[in-house]
Motif scaffolding. Structure first.
Motif, PDB file in Angstrom:
ATOM      1  N   LEU A 188     -12.896  31.329  52.748  1.00 51.19           N
ATOM      2  CA  LEU A 188     -13.626  30.779  51.597  1.00 51.19           C
ATOM      3  C   LEU A 188     -12.662  30.321  50.494  1.00 51.19           C
ATOM      4  N   ALA A 200     -17.860  29.649  63.063  1.00 54.39           N
ATOM      5  CA  ALA A 200     -18.346  30.517  61.992  1.00 54.39           C
ATOM      6  C   ALA A 200     -18.014  29.935  60.625  1.00 54.39           C
ATOM      7  N   MET A 256     -19.751  26.842  58.589  1.00 53.85           N
ATOM      8  CA  MET A 256     -20.864  27.149  57.681  1.00 53.85           C
ATOM      9  C   MET A 256     -20.471  26.869  56.232  1.00 53.85           C
ATOM     10  N   LEU A 257     -19.210  27.145  55.895  1.00 49.57           N
ATOM     11  CA  LEU A 257     -18.770  27.007  54.503  1.00 49.57           C
ATOM     12  C   LEU A 257     -18.568  25.543  54.108  1.00 49.57           C
ATOM     13  N   TYR A 302     -20.963  24.371  51.726  1.00 50.36           N
ATOM     14  CA  TYR A 302     -20.789  24.899  50.372  1.00 50.36           C
ATOM     15  C   TYR A 302     -20.003  23.926  49.506  1.00 50.36           C
ATOM     16  N   VAL A 303     -19.156  23.102  50.135  1.00 46.27           N
ATOM     17  CA  VAL A 303     -18.362  22.137  49.367  1.00 46.27           C
ATOM     18  C   VAL A 303     -18.821  20.708  49.664  1.00 46.27           C
TER      19      VAL A 303
END
Lengths: 214, 217
Positions: free
Chosen positions: B75, B159, B162-163, B166-167
């Motif tokens: 992250l 996995a 997924m992040l 977020y951006v």
């Protein structure tokens, strides 16, 4: 740099919050993995089941697991329990195999000798097999500690306070220093825990050092 | 359990799968990003790993890198790069390549390194050039270990994609973060279940492939 100096108390607080999530998971993972790993080392059928089961568990992505657990546990999405359980599961997934391998790697002749001296069952497992497996156990536990410390940060996107929240906050407010501080602190924490366990492993096996010195 | 029923109901509603924001598109994006990242990491990591394994130089660096990658929080890397490069795909792709590189590098290196010396010596004695030894002997024999590295890189990438949402990029993280923002738990859980299923299927397929690649060893 200025931001970091001005916000030192916040960074300290986030570090403590981070530890409060990571440490219980790291310790619980070891406590649960020891009996499971022993079962896997002792019985062939349980080894296959445990090793492939924990292997699949490790394949589950972390963020979806953080989201799914509340539906099973009945906890809130932002409950620390949730994160500790998820991290413990990953720790167990990593550790069961290394416990099983560590116990199986203990020299059979040593175990036979102990048995010939009248030891058996629990005493053999706890006072001979377990201590001799400590170096390999410590190596496995170090991997668990490092990956747990790093994984805690993912919970930041759900709003849980940890060093991960520094990434979330730094990204939303555009503060590069905050993200860099979070990265550095996470790595420092991981390395510190790693070294602590390495030291503990050495301290628990004084005979290994004497053998090297001799 | 009621929550799972709601999530599964959401998942089986065809309305949630179609359209430009549907799960179909998100799943395709998720797989597309993952494939792109893995392709870049493989193009960089495999030759480099082979080189290290073949020459024996830089061995410690590979071991150090694969240890350090475990400590590096994904992250933090994604958000830091997004702050520098802006919203969208480049930041998560670069972050993910950095995360996927060490396991692939280590797998390629370990595969070549594990080939017993007498075998490479025999190949040399038969007149093979160093390049032939690498490509015709060491690489095929090390395929099983390389696939092990590819497998762990794939799981990590699937996995961590997924992040990307977020951006500001797409993928299955999109419905998850949308559900988080709008307090739509069934949507979050539905997206999570799809991702978990995807990761498990990929793991089983790659495990099979790993066994096939490592046969005869």
């Amino acid at each position: 740099m200025q931001w970091i100096l001005a916000n030192a108390p916040l960074l300290w607080q986030r570090t403590l919050e981070h530890l409060s999530l990571a440490l219980p998971a790291v310790v619980l993972a070891l406590l649960i993995s020891l009996p499971l790993g022993w079962l896997a080392a002792r019985f062939k059928a349980s080894r296959w089941l445990l090793v492939s089961g924990t292997g699949l568990l490790y394949a589950v992505p972390s963020l979806p697991l953080f989201v799914m657990l509340p539906a099973i546990l009945g906890t809130g999405l932002r409950s620390p329990v949730n994160v500790v359980v998820a991290l413990t599961l990953y720790g167990v997934a990593l550790m069961v195999r290394s416990v099983s391998d560590a116990l199986r790697a203990v020299d059979d002749t040593v175990l036979d000798a102990a048995e010939a001296q009248g030891m058996g069952g629990w005493r053999l497992a706890l006072s001979v097999q377990l201590p001799l497996a400590v170096p390999a156990l410590a190596a496995g536990w170090r991997v668990v500690a490092v990956s747990t410390v790093s994984l805690v940060t993912v919970s930041g996107v759900l709003g849980l306070p940890s060093l991960g929240l520094l990434f979330v906050d730094g990204f939303q407010r555009g503060i590069t220093e905050e993200i860099v501080a979070g990265l550095v602190l996470t790595v420092v924490l991981a390395v510190a825990l790693d070294q602590l366990i390495a030291w503990l492993g050495r301290a628990l096996t004084p005979w290994a050092r004497r053998a090297v010195a001799a | 359990m009621n929550l799972f029923v709601q999530a599964v109901t959401w998942l089986f509603d065809p309305a949630n799968w179609g359209g430009p924001d549907g799960l179909g598109v998100r799943l395709a994006e998720h797989l597309g990003y993952s494939a792109l990242v893995l392709a870049i990491a493989a193009v960089l990591g495999v030759p480099l790993g082979y080189l290290v394994g073949h020459t024996g130089r830089g061995r410690n660096l590979v071991v150090l890198l694969s240890g350090a990658a475990r400590a590096l929080p994904s992250l933090g890397l994604v958000t830091l790069l997004a702050l520098w490069l802006g919203l969208g795909l480049p930041a998560p792709v670069i972050a993910l390549v950095i995360l996927a590189l060490p396991p692939i590098l280590a797998g390629a290196y370990a595969g070549v390194d594990a080939v017993p010396r007498p075998i490479t010596d025999a190949a040399k004695a038969q007149g093979m050039s160093p390049g032939q030894v690498l490509l015709k002997v060491e690489a095929p024999l090390g395929l099983g270990l390389l696939m092990g590295g590819v497998r762990s890189a794939t799981l990590q990438v699937v996995a961590t994609v997924m992040l990307a949402a977020y951006v500001g990029a797409g993928g299955l993280g999109r419905p998850l973060f949308l559900g988080l923002k709008t307090q739509d738990y069934p949507m979050m859980l539905g997206a999570s279940l799809v991702t978990i299923a995807l990761a498990l299927v990929l793991d089983v397929v790659l495990a099979g492939f790993q066994r096939w690649a490592g046969r005869g060893r």
